[in-house]
Design a protein around this motif. Structure first.
Motif, short mmCIF file in Angstrom:
data_model
loop_
_atom_site.label_atom_id
_atom_site.label_comp_id
_atom_site.label_asym_id
_atom_site.label_seq_id
_atom_site.Cartn_x
_atom_site.Cartn_y
_atom_site.Cartn_z
N VAL A 6 54.29 49.34 66.34
CA VAL A 6 53.97 47.93 66.44
C VAL A 6 55.09 47.13 65.78
O VAL A 6 55.28 47.21 64.56
CB VAL A 6 52.62 47.61 65.77
N THR A 48 54.52 48.25 71.04
CA THR A 48 54.21 46.84 71.27
C THR A 48 55.28 46.02 70.56
O THR A 48 55.64 46.31 69.42
CB THR A 48 52.81 46.44 70.75
N ILE A 80 55.32 47.29 75.53
CA ILE A 80 54.38 46.22 75.89
C ILE A 80 54.78 45.00 75.09
O ILE A 80 54.70 44.99 73.85
CB ILE A 80 52.93 46.62 75.59
N LEU A 82 54.50 41.30 73.60
CA LEU A 82 53.49 40.31 73.22
C LEU A 82 54.15 38.94 73.17
O LEU A 82 55.20 38.78 72.53
CB LEU A 82 52.88 40.65 71.86
N TYR A 102 53.39 43.05 79.77
CA TYR A 102 53.34 42.01 78.74
C TYR A 102 51.91 41.52 78.59
O TYR A 102 51.09 41.61 79.49
CB TYR A 102 54.29 40.85 79.06
N TYR A 103 51.62 41.01 77.37
CA TYR A 103 50.27 40.53 77.07
C TYR A 103 50.41 39.26 76.25
O TYR A 103 51.18 39.19 75.29
CB TYR A 103 49.49 41.59 76.29
N LEU A 112 43.80 44.84 75.04
CA LEU A 112 45.00 45.56 74.60
C LEU A 112 44.77 47.07 74.59
O LEU A 112 45.67 47.85 74.93
CB LEU A 112 45.42 45.08 73.21
N LEU A 116 47.06 49.81 76.46
CA LEU A 116 47.64 50.95 75.74
C LEU A 116 47.26 52.28 76.39
O LEU A 116 48.10 53.16 76.57
CB LEU A 116 47.19 50.93 74.28
#
Length: 451
Positions: A6, A48, A80, A82, A102-103, A112, A116
């Motif tokens: 992360v 992420t 991913i 953010l 992308y989120y 999420l 994942l």
């Protein structure tokens, strides 16, 4: 436990993710330097990445640079991204650079978690595909990671080392010859010739001499002794493509060759021993042809010691997009073009189209699209598939439908008792009430029974 890196400088979000994602081992980084250090240490399959990293937290330059560094170091990594609610431009740029997805913040942990899980699944499939290729199980021409194609490739791995006569079944354009070559390459005969002959493309009166060869003077124009395809494949592998179109008059001679491994050239009297592994292929239903007496039953059983059915393209799911991207790369090199990819409507159209011509049809459409495309991205119109666009439901709608169906199903099994409904769903009664209100299932409350 699966590891997720992360990359996030907000301590609050770090804590939120740490306590909300107990199924994963989370490791954290707050800037590009520490991110690369953690990446090299843990080699995570999924990352992420918050694009707003220091020292440029207000923009995305540092985050995009970090994305480039990650993919340069670990190209298979699923990143991913953010982003903020209004940061679509940077999100799309990240996707163009190679981000997996992308989120947009604020973070809904349930959504999420789904992203994942999907990223890890894709990563596992790609890793399995790479392992199969490195083991020599999948040739460079067999592309895909769908369960159907991986099952077919596992069969190739098992039968390749043997001498068993194999029958490849599949619609036209599915790649039967590609599979035959894969079997040959993984067999002990891989240093010897691979010879293919299409039984449907040669006139009946010439097919026998093409297969078995002929002696000088055997017929008008036979000025010299000529080897047939079977002799040319001696020591190697012979593919009899479209064997379902072999004339009935020639099938008896072919059966004798398969049983005895000897041939006689046209016009000859001498039996010649030939050491050949035979693979047959057809798009026809040979069992029906046997019933109609247009194909010899004994030959059918002789060539189908083991049968491998190659799935049509429409049953291979997202393999279509994977194959299309590989073909695009090949055609860019062949035609010296610079097409970068596919538009969203092109990908949707390709996934919706039934592909009656299978991979051969996909090749033809892509070849013309690469040559004729006016932009860097191929559109559905370039592919001639404009009418095949589909509408994709949002994840929120899919989830709402699934949860609504699950609640109603459990409610029915519980005979209208909400306490039992909640128990069977593994949630509390207040949570069930909240879901009923959220999805407006007020009829469930109005008819509630107590048992």
């Amino acid at each position: 436990m699966k590891t997720v890196l992360v990359i996030e400088d907000d301590i609050g979000i770090q804590k939120q993710l740490k306590w909300s994602l107990p199924d994963y081992e989370l490791v954290f980084a707050a800037d590009r330097a520490s991110a690369m250090s953690q990446l090299r240490r843990y080699e995570p399959a999924v990352v992420t990445l918050d694009l707003g990293l220091p020292p440029d937290a207000a923009n995305a330059s540092e985050g995009l640079a970090c994305l480039n560094d990650i993919l340069a170091t670990q190209p298979e990594c699923k990143v991913i991204v953010l982003t903020g609610n209004t940061d679509n431009e940077h999100a799309l740029k990240a996707i163009a650079l190679g981000a997996y997805d992308y989120y947009q913040k604020p973070i809904d942990v349930n959504v999420l978690s789904i992203i994942l899980a999907r990223a890890f699944k894709i990563s596992e499939l790609e890793a399995e595909n790479r392992a199969l290729k490195s083991a020599g199980m999948v040739s460079n021409d067999i592309i895909g990671n769908s369960e159907a194609i991986l099952k077919a490739c596992r069969t190739v791995e098992k039968i390749a080392p043997t001498e068993i006569t194999t029958l490849l079944l599949g619609e036209s354009g599915t790649g039967k010859e590609v599979f035959a070559r894969a079997i040959h390459r993984q067999s002990p005969r891989n240093k010897k010739p691979f010879v293919a002959i299409n039984c449907a493309s040669i006139p009946e009166n010439l097919l026998e001499s093409e297969l078995f060869g002929y002696e000088k003077g055997a017929f008008t124009g036979a000025n010299k002794t000529t080897l047939g395809k079977i002799e040319c494949a001696n020591g190697g592998t012979l593919l009899l493509d479209e064997i379902g179109d072999m004339p009935l008059s020639l099938q008896a001679k072919m059966l004798r060759f398969l049983q005895e491994r000897v041939i006689e050239r046209v016009g000859g009297r001498q039996e010649l021993e030939v050491d050949v592994r035979v693979i047959c292929a057809t798009h026809r239903n040979l069992a029906d042809m046997v019933a109609q007496q247009s194909f010899r039953e004994d030959l059918y059983y002789r060539i189908s010691e083991i049968t491998l059915t190659i799935p049509p393209l429409r049953e291979r799911g997202h393999d279509i997009a994977v194959i299309a991207k590989a073909l695009l790369h090949r055609f860019n090199q062949e035609f010296n073009t610079q097409v970068q990819g596919f538009s969203d409507n092109a990908l949707q159209a390709m996934l919706a189209y039934p592909w009656p011509g299978n991979i051969r049809e996909l090749q033809n459409k892509l070849k013309s699209a690469v040559i004729l495309a006016d932009s860097k991205y191929i559109s559905a119109e370039d592919l001639g598939l404009a009418s095949q666009q589909i509408k994709t439901d949002t994840l929120r709608k899919v989830r709402e439908l699934a949860e609504t169906q699950a609640i109603r199903h459990a409610y029915t099994l519980a005979n209208g008792n909400l306490s039992k409904t909640a128990d069977s769903l593994g949630i509390t009664r207040p949570t069930l009430y909240a879901l009923i209100d959220k999805y407006r299932l007020h009829d469930l409350r109005n008819t509630e029974t107590e048992v």
